[in-house]
Design an enzyme around this catalytic site. Structure first.
Site, PDB file in Angstrom:
ATOM      1  N   PHE A  11      69.585  60.848  13.084  1.00 61.92           N
ATOM      2  CA  PHE A  11      70.228  59.705  12.439  1.00 61.92           C
ATOM      3  C   PHE A  11      71.518  60.120  11.724  1.00 61.92           C
ATOM      4  O   PHE A  11      72.541  59.448  11.828  1.00 61.92           O
ATOM      5  CB  PHE A  11      69.270  59.038  11.449  1.00 61.92           C
ATOM      6  N   ARG A  31      70.851  72.530   7.108  1.00 59.75           N
ATOM      7  CA  ARG A  31      70.290  73.748   6.511  1.00 59.75           C
ATOM      8  C   ARG A  31      70.143  74.857   7.554  1.00 59.75           C
ATOM      9  O   ARG A  31      70.026  76.024   7.219  1.00 59.75           O
ATOM     10  CB  ARG A  31      68.945  73.440   5.859  1.00 59.75           C
ATOM     11  N   GLY A 130      67.256  49.615   8.070  1.00 63.09           N
ATOM     12  CA  GLY A 130      67.229  48.480   8.983  1.00 63.09           C
ATOM     13  C   GLY A 130      66.870  48.896  10.396  1.00 63.09           C
ATOM     14  O   GLY A 130      66.642  50.081  10.681  1.00 63.09           O
ATOM     15  N   SER A 132      67.167  50.249  13.733  1.00 61.07           N
ATOM     16  CA  SER A 132      68.170  51.078  14.399  1.00 61.07           C
ATOM     17  C   SER A 132      67.535  52.326  14.971  1.00 61.07           C
ATOM     18  O   SER A 132      66.615  52.893  14.374  1.00 61.07           O
ATOM     19  CB  SER A 132      69.268  51.493  13.416  1.00 61.07           C
ATOM     20  N   ALA A 134      68.853  56.141  16.447  1.00 64.34           N
ATOM     21  CA  ALA A 134      70.019  57.021  16.393  1.00 64.34           C
ATOM     22  C   ALA A 134      70.808  56.987  17.694  1.00 64.34           C
ATOM     23  O   ALA A 134      72.042  56.949  17.687  1.00 64.34           O
ATOM     24  CB  ALA A 134      69.575  58.442  16.072  1.00 64.34           C
ATOM     25  N   LYS A 185      57.148  49.571   7.035  1.00 69.05           N
ATOM     26  CA  LYS A 185      57.070  49.212   8.460  1.00 69.05           C
ATOM     27  C   LYS A 185      56.627  50.410   9.296  1.00 69.05           C
ATOM     28  O   LYS A 185      56.030  50.240  10.371  1.00 69.05           O
ATOM     29  CB  LYS A 185      58.410  48.639   8.931  1.00 69.05           C
ATOM     30  N   ASP A 238      63.256  45.572  11.080  1.00 65.77           N
ATOM     31  CA  ASP A 238      62.879  46.953  11.364  1.00 65.77           C
ATOM     32  C   ASP A 238      61.440  47.033  11.869  1.00 65.77           C
ATOM     33  O   ASP A 238      61.110  47.846  12.746  1.00 65.77           O
ATOM     34  CB  ASP A 238      63.042  47.796  10.099  1.00 65.77           C
ATOM     35  N   THR A 242      60.373  48.800  15.408  1.00 64.58           N
ATOM     36  CA  THR A 242      59.580  50.024  15.327  1.00 64.58           C
ATOM     37  C   THR A 242      58.196  49.874  15.943  1.00 64.58           C
ATOM     38  O   THR A 242      57.610  50.861  16.400  1.00 64.58           O
ATOM     39  CB  THR A 242      59.443  50.454  13.849  1.00 64.58           C
ATOM     40  N   ARG A 249      59.518  57.070  16.586  1.00 56.72           N
ATOM     41  CA  ARG A 249      58.662  58.245  16.411  1.00 56.72           C
ATOM     42  C   ARG A 249      57.304  57.853  15.845  1.00 56.72           C
ATOM     43  O   ARG A 249      56.274  58.413  16.240  1.00 56.72           O
ATOM     44  CB  ARG A 249      59.347  59.256  15.488  1.00 56.72           C
ATOM     45  N   GLU A 270      57.563  59.868   9.291  1.00 53.27           N
ATOM     46  CA  GLU A 270      57.565  59.454   7.879  1.00 53.27           C
ATOM     47  C   GLU A 270      56.349  58.599   7.529  1.00 53.27           C
ATOM     48  O   GLU A 270      55.836  58.649   6.415  1.00 53.27           O
ATOM     49  CB  GLU A 270      58.842  58.673   7.564  1.00 53.27           C
TER      50      GLU A 270
END
Length: 320
Positions: A11, A31, A130, A132, A134, A185, A238, A242, A249, A270
């Protein structure tokens, strides 16, 4: 205007790509030195293969340098948000930080804006969220998101800075509603994926989405969100995306649970941590959140998919 994005995942890389295509230089912090070298040498992020980054996207492992930009977006997993902010030397007082994370901090039970302020109390949090993916953003496909900031003037400034010809941002001052819509969500998406993975059918998924949305509304309103926010892009929009696409994912993770298959541990999901945090929050508030509760137990292995469905279907009958 200098823009930095902390986090070179899919993202963050997509946002860097779409902003740079509009001629806006972007610094992308990662990182992982390997990710930085791939971006510098090959103009490609390991997390978003096949997408060529414009030359005006630079990459660095220097977190403090990236965080000194005028506009800073944070696109790291929710459960690592506080640790990343702790590594920034500046207090970030009166600085706007655009949080692109979707989740609830499992350790503190806080949404992303409060979790960020716990580490940097003086910052001004904004939330970008929202429906979306990537890949869509990186390809320049039309996408609409919610930008939430309690300070309306800062919100307007960020809205103009970050909107592009293909990325349309709608503004709200309801930060709590926007961040909870994006977080909750994911929990419903795992449940819907498990439903489809177990072969329970589209009708069952539609029921989970609908009752899940009602559950999202109850919890979000109890925590201070405005109902109309949850009915917008950051909530219902969203949720719809999703819970119905294999590009999600969380949905794919749910499908794996439903099929009894292993899921790639390198992929951030998440909703798994958020399910546990949401179930805990609902319990603390005395709210009914059966989908979050069974999803939490499903992700920890305490329930099978069939047991989870039986648990939901055996609840007392009531009015809608």
């Amino acid at each position: 205007m200098s823009i930095s994005i902390l986090g070179a995942g899919a993202f963050g890389t997509a946002l860097a790509t779409t902003l740079a295509r509009e001629g806006r230089p972007v610094t992308l912090w990662a990182r992982d030195p390997y990710a930085v070298s791939r971006i510098r040498d090959h103009r490609e992020s390991p997390r978003l293969p096949g997408v060529q980054l414009p030359e005006i996207v630079s990459a660095t492992t220097d977190l403090n340098a990236a965080a000194s930009a005028e506009t800073v977006l944070v696109s790291v997993p929710t459960q690592t948000l506080r640790s990343v902010l702790e590594r920034i030397d500046s207090p970030l007082d009166d600085r706007a930080l655009v949080l692109c994370c979707k989740g609830i901090d499992l350790e503190t039970g806080l949404g992303v804006s409060d979790a960020a302020r716990k580490v940097k109390p003086g910052l001004v949090p904004a939330v970008l969220t929202g429906p979306s993916f990537a890949a869509d953003i990186a390809k320049g496909l039309p996408t609409a998101l919610t930008l939430a900031c309690a300070d309306e003037n800062i919100g307007q400034t960020l809205q103009h800075q970050l909107s592009t010809s293909s990325l349309r941002l709608y503004r709200t001052t309801d930060v709590t509603g926007a961040e909870l819509g994006g977080a909750l969500k994911n929990v419903i998406a795992i449940a819907c994926g498990a439903c489809i993975g177990a072969g329970l059918g589209d009708s069952a998924r539609a029921a989970l989405m609908t009752r899940g949305f009602a559950e999202m509304m109850r919890l979000a309103e109890q925590l201070g969100a405005r109902p109309e926010t949850l009915s917008g892009l950051s909530g219902l929009g969203d949720l719809t995306l999703t819970c119905t696409s294999d590009l999600s994912r969380n949905y794919r993770y749910g499908i794996s649970l439903g099929r009894g298959e292993a899921f790639d541990p390198e992929i951030t999901v998440e909703g798994a941590a958020t399910a546990r945090a949401a179930a805990r929050l609902a319990d603390d508030k005395g709210l009914s959140a059966p989908i979050a509760t069974v999803t939490s137990r499903l992700t920890t292995g305490a329930l099978t998919v069939r047991e989870a469905m039986d648990d939901l279907l055996s609840r007392p009958l009531k009015e809608e």
